[in-house]
Design a protein around this motif. Structure first.
Motif, PDB file in Angstrom:
ATOM      1  N   GLY A   3       0.819  -1.208   0.000  1.00  0.00           N
ATOM      2  CA  GLY A   3       0.000   0.000   0.000  1.00  0.00           C
ATOM      3  C   GLY A   3       0.853   1.258   0.000  1.00  0.00           C
ATOM      4  N   TYR A   4       1.923   1.212   0.791  1.00  0.00           N
ATOM      5  CA  TYR A   4       2.893   2.297   0.870  1.00  0.00           C
ATOM      6  C   TYR A   4       3.456   2.624  -0.501  1.00  0.00           C
ATOM      7  N   LYS A   5       3.891   1.566  -1.226  1.00  0.00           N
ATOM      8  CA  LYS A   5       4.500   1.757  -2.535  1.00  0.00           C
ATOM      9  C   LYS A   5       3.468   2.285  -3.515  1.00  0.00           C
ATOM     10  N   LEU A   6       2.228   1.749  -3.440  1.00  0.00           N
ATOM     11  CA  LEU A   6       1.191   2.206  -4.351  1.00  0.00           C
ATOM     12  C   LEU A   6       0.985   3.699  -4.210  1.00  0.00           C
ATOM     13  N   LYS A   7       0.952   4.130  -2.948  1.00  0.00           N
ATOM     14  CA  LYS A   7       0.726   5.550  -2.705  1.00  0.00           C
ATOM     15  C   LYS A   7       1.838   6.388  -3.335  1.00  0.00           C
ATOM     16  N   TYR A   8       3.070   5.944  -3.171  1.00  0.00           N
ATOM     17  CA  TYR A   8       4.168   6.729  -3.715  1.00  0.00           C
ATOM     18  C   TYR A   8       4.244   6.653  -5.220  1.00  0.00           C
ATOM     19  N   VAL A   9       3.932   5.464  -5.781  1.00  0.00           N
ATOM     20  CA  VAL A   9       4.055   5.341  -7.232  1.00  0.00           C
ATOM     21  C   VAL A   9       2.985   6.164  -7.922  1.00  0.00           C
ATOM     22  N   LEU A  10       1.785   6.216  -7.341  1.00  0.00           N
ATOM     23  CA  LEU A  10       0.681   6.796  -8.071  1.00  0.00           C
ATOM     24  C   LEU A  10       0.396   8.251  -7.775  1.00  0.00           C
TER      25      LEU A  10
END
Lengths: 246, 225
Positions: free
Chosen positions: B66-73
């Motif tokens: 979830g953390y990565k999704l937030k940063y990627v998107l």
């Protein structure tokens, strides 16, 4: 006294030796970095040399590909055949062929009132097979044939020429959405002629060294393959008879 | 002598603090033969993760995804992105890829296995080819890092596919096109920011165009199924 002098001299001598030896040592190191390993074709390093072009270069080469008669493309790619152009132009062509074939099928089914439209997934592998064959395997065979006749052309150069030559088929595909049979044949035929002329123009230098009968063999082979390409593209992707399979 | 004692005291006083840190973040005490972490170090590396419940393990992985999704998107967090994406993982891309393939194969009545396999192959083979292209152009990235970013950026197309699934059958084609177009644009913008930074300026189009083609291909599948 002498040992002291020796102690002073030692580092100086070593420094002098290092100075003299430095260029050769550097050369050896450099050679190791650039050296291509034994089975070069399977390593990434070998192919990096074919990707050393800029976006502007690719744009220029694509532009020249639409004009088969000029010598500008040959001059531009004199020493720097690239593989980015051929591979991505062909991949784009596969995508465009699959999309346009599906749209054509949709339009034909709508006009002839056959059953519900189901998209046909098989166009993608079929297009991939056809385009990659004409774009990679056919140039390899052609270069092999030419090498048998004593030409000095490289495999990568022919792949590069053929790849850029296929860029003319991308607008042709979009125009073939117009549902008129003769027009489609004319468009695909024009695409085939354009890419064939482009190929011959760029191979002319190599072919000049051969005698008449050898040149005839090469031209006949290339012509036959181009005709096969035209027929495959038109019938497989834009014709209801072959395109509509249940 | 007093000097030495002072130093020992200082060293000694650091230990209890970090010791307490280790105890407070997990239930299991650290194994007796593991060294205590230096002050300020991430304690996670020193936890004994074998004793924790499975839910904790799964939650930790999900939180990371979830953390990565937030940063990627999130398009506004550009500078911080590069740091967070250094530690790549392939769980996120796998989950997103499976999600997309499942949604599309639910919608298809005639050949669901075919479309499932096709989407799977396209995403992984496509990510591989696009990454190879960036590396051949001289880009300096680890292979899996790039595959990770490309996989995470499939998320907007996932959302588009989900939305299209819940729309009624007779929505006009233009609306479906608009939704998929939005998903495609969002995906491409997110990954272009990463991929464009890998190659030099003069080769930027050469590095970015394959990404564009990759998401276009996926978007077309989402649209026509």
């Amino acid at each position: 006294m002498t040992t002291e002098m020796k102690n002073l001299k030692e580092p100086l001598i070593q420094a002098a030796i290092a100075d003299i030896a430095a260029p050769t040592i550097q050369k050896k190191k450099k050679k190791k970095k650039d050296e291509v390993p034994l089975c070069g074709i399977l390593s990434l390093k070998y192919y990096r040399q074919f990707f050393k072009i800029t976006s502007a270069d690719v744009g220029t080469r694509i532009k020249y590909a639409f004009v088969p008669f000029s010598n500008k493309f040959a001059e531009h790619t004199e020493d720097s055949a690239d593989l980015w152009g051929p591979f991505w132009i062909q991949t784009t062509l596969i995508f465009v062929l699959a999309v346009c074939a599906n749209i054509t099928r949709f339009l034909k089914i709508k006009t002839e009132k056959l059953d519900d439209f189901k998209y046909e997934l098989n166009f993608v592998p079929a297009a991939a097979g056809a385009v990659y064959f004409f774009g990679f395997i056919y140039p390899l065979l052609l270069t092999l044939l030419m090498k048998c006749f004593g030409s000095k052309g490289g495999f990568i150069q022919t792949i590069c020429v053929m790849g850029y030559g296929m860029v003319v088929f991308i607008p042709v595909c979009f125009l073939c959405l117009i549902q008129h049979d003769k027009l489609q044949w004319a468009l695909v035929g024009y695409g085939g002629i354009n890419s064939a002329l482009f190929l011959f123009n760029n191979l002319a230098n190599d072919m000049r060294r051969m005698n008449q009968s050898q040149r005839f063999v090469i031209l006949a082979f290339a012509f036959a393959v181009q005709v096969a390409l035209i027929i495959t593209f038109k019938l497989k992707f834009f014709d209801i008879f072959f395109a509509y399979k249940s | 002598m007093a000097d030495l004692e002072g130093r020992i005291n200082l060293v000694g006083s650091n230990q209890p603090g970090s010791h307490m840190q280790a105890f407070s973040s997990s239930d299991a005490p650290p194994a007796p033969n593991l060294p205590l972490p230096p002050p300020g170090a991430p304690v996670r590396a020193y936890e004994n993760t074998l004793n924790e419940p499975i839910s904790e393990t799964i939650m930790r992985d999900l939180r990371m995804i979830g953390y990565k999704l937030k940063y990627v998107l999130n398009p506004k967090m550009r500078e911080e992105r590069a740091q967070k994406l250094r530690d790549w993982d392939l769980w996120g891309p796998l989950i997103l890829c499976l999600f997309l393939a499942m949604i599309l194969s639910f919608q298809d009545k005639t050949q669901p296995e075919s479309i499932f396999g096709t989407i799977f192959v396209i995403i992984w083979a496509g990510a591989f080819i696009v990454t190879m292209n960036a590396k051949l152009l001289g880009g300096s990235t680890s292979f899996f890092q790039s595959v990770c970013v490309l996989g995470y950026c499939v998320f907007p197309l996932d959302l588009a596919a989900l939305t299209l699934w819940f729309l009624p059958r007779d929505t006009p084609f233009l609306i479906r096109l608009a939704i998929v177009g939005l998903g495609f644009a969002w995906s491409t913008m997110s990954s272009v920011a990463f991929m464009g930074a890998l190659v030099t300026d003069e080769k930027k189009v050469l590095g970015v165009y394959p990404v564009f083609l990759f998401y276009l291909f996926l978007a077309w599948f989402v649209l026509i199924v």
